[in-house]
Scaffold this active site. Structure first.
Site, PDB file in Angstrom:
ATOM      1  N   ASP A 181       0.858  -1.176   0.000  1.00 50.78           N
ATOM      2  CA  ASP A 181       0.000   0.000   0.000  1.00 50.78           C
ATOM      3  C   ASP A 181       0.902   1.236   0.000  1.00 50.78           C
ATOM      4  OD1 ASP A 181      -2.393   1.585   0.430  1.00 50.78           O
ATOM      5  OD2 ASP A 181      -1.749   1.745   2.517  1.00 50.78           O
ATOM      6  N   ASP A 217      -0.397   5.096   0.911  1.00 47.63           N
ATOM      7  CA  ASP A 217      -0.768   6.007   2.002  1.00 47.63           C
ATOM      8  C   ASP A 217      -0.817   5.267   3.329  1.00 47.63           C
ATOM      9  OD1 ASP A 217      -1.280   8.625   0.746  1.00 47.63           O
ATOM     10  OD2 ASP A 217      -2.799   7.525  -0.380  1.00 47.63           O
ATOM     11  N   LYS A 274      -8.417  -4.913  -4.114  1.00 52.34           N
ATOM     12  CA  LYS A 274      -6.973  -5.038  -4.286  1.00 52.34           C
ATOM     13  C   LYS A 274      -6.558  -6.511  -4.343  1.00 52.34           C
ATOM     14  CE  LYS A 274      -5.359  -0.847  -1.857  1.00 52.34           C
ATOM     15  NZ  LYS A 274      -4.419  -0.395  -0.809  1.00 52.34           N
ATOM     16  N   ASP A 309      -2.422  -0.716   5.695  1.00 50.25           N
ATOM     17  CA  ASP A 309      -2.902  -0.034   6.901  1.00 50.25           C
ATOM     18  C   ASP A 309      -4.407   0.150   6.969  1.00 50.25           C
ATOM     19  OD1 ASP A 309      -3.076   2.004   4.843  1.00 50.25           O
ATOM     20  OD2 ASP A 309      -3.209   3.467   6.461  1.00 50.25           O
ATOM     21  N   ASP A 342      -6.956  -2.947   2.376  1.00 46.53           N
ATOM     22  CA  ASP A 342      -5.826  -3.873   2.276  1.00 46.53           C
ATOM     23  C   ASP A 342      -6.174  -5.273   2.774  1.00 46.53           C
ATOM     24  OD1 ASP A 342      -3.856  -1.966   1.325  1.00 46.53           O
ATOM     25  OD2 ASP A 342      -3.993  -1.057   3.300  1.00 46.53           O
TER      26      ASP A 342
END
Length: 227
Positions: free
Chosen positions: A8, A10, A152, A175, A179
């Site tokens: 990831d 951010d 994802k 995070d 995810d």
């Protein structure tokens, strides 16, 4: 040998203030395995990051709505319903919240992202009333209105296959709730300390360190294991 990575951006490769952590440019250019940047941001953002790292532009954008590998781009999400939901939300007085010159959505192909200042309750009410299925994902940085048929994790399976790899060969770090699907595909998964509850519950390991501190710790351990 180090494993392929699904990272990831951010909250994972950034500082707490949202900047790309300089260590990204120290640790990732020479990682001797594929690195997939899997983000909720629009397609140009992870492509630019890969480009400036000197890596192959192997990316997943828009929470799985767009995937790019070996020079081929696949648009996996249908934007029609998300856009209709946001239009209905605006018709009821809701605001997207980015102000003039909305670069957050300018290049977005399969979903719509709204500021965390947006009226979440109204947005979810409108989404629930939509005739077709739609999902609202809170990444901690924006509310993403998207098709529930993309994620994802599903995009990682597609990218892994194109690379001749199994999803289980990847190590994932993230995070946020977007995810969790990546964690379900990867063979090993880590949530940084600043992760939300959904990501923490889905990860194999919750790290003691947050943001890039946590990611750096994972990369160091993987390098040590690889000899």
């Amino acid at each position: 040998m180090v494993p392929p990575l699904a990272l990831d951006i951010d909250g994972t490769l950034t500082t707490p203030s949202g900047r790309i952590d300089p260590r990204t440019f120290e640790l990732l250019p020479d990682w001797d395995a594929p690195v997939v940047f899997a983000t909720g941001k629009a397609f140009p953002y992870p492509v630019a990051l890969a480009h400036f790292l000197g890596r192959a532009e192997t990316v997943i954008a828009e929470n799985g709505g767009v995937a790019h590998v070996d020079g081929e781009t696949a648009v996996l999400g249908d934007p029609a319903v998300p856009r209709a939901v946001v239009e209905a939300y605006e018709a009821r007085g809701g605001e997207i919240g980015w102000g003039n010159g909305d670069t957050v959505n300018r290049w977005r192909e399969t979903e719509v992202a709204l500021s965390l200042d947006a009226d979440e309750a109204l947005l979810r009410e409108v989404a629930a009333a939509a005739e077709s299925r739609v999902e609202v994902v809170d990444t901690g940085y924006a509310y993403h209105v998207k098709s529930p048929d993309v994620s994802k994790g599903k995009a990682l399976e597609r990218v892994a296959e194109a690379l001749g790899l199994a999803g289980a060969e990847f190590v994932a770090v993230g995070d946020s709730e977007n995810d969790a699907s990546t964690f379900g595909v990867a063979g090993e998964s880590y949530a940084v300390a600043n992760a939300d509850a959904t990501a923490r519950d889905a990860a194999d390991v919750v790290l003691d360190e947050g943001f890039m501190d946590g990611t750096e710790a994972v990369l160091a351990e993987l390098r040590e294991r690889g000899g």
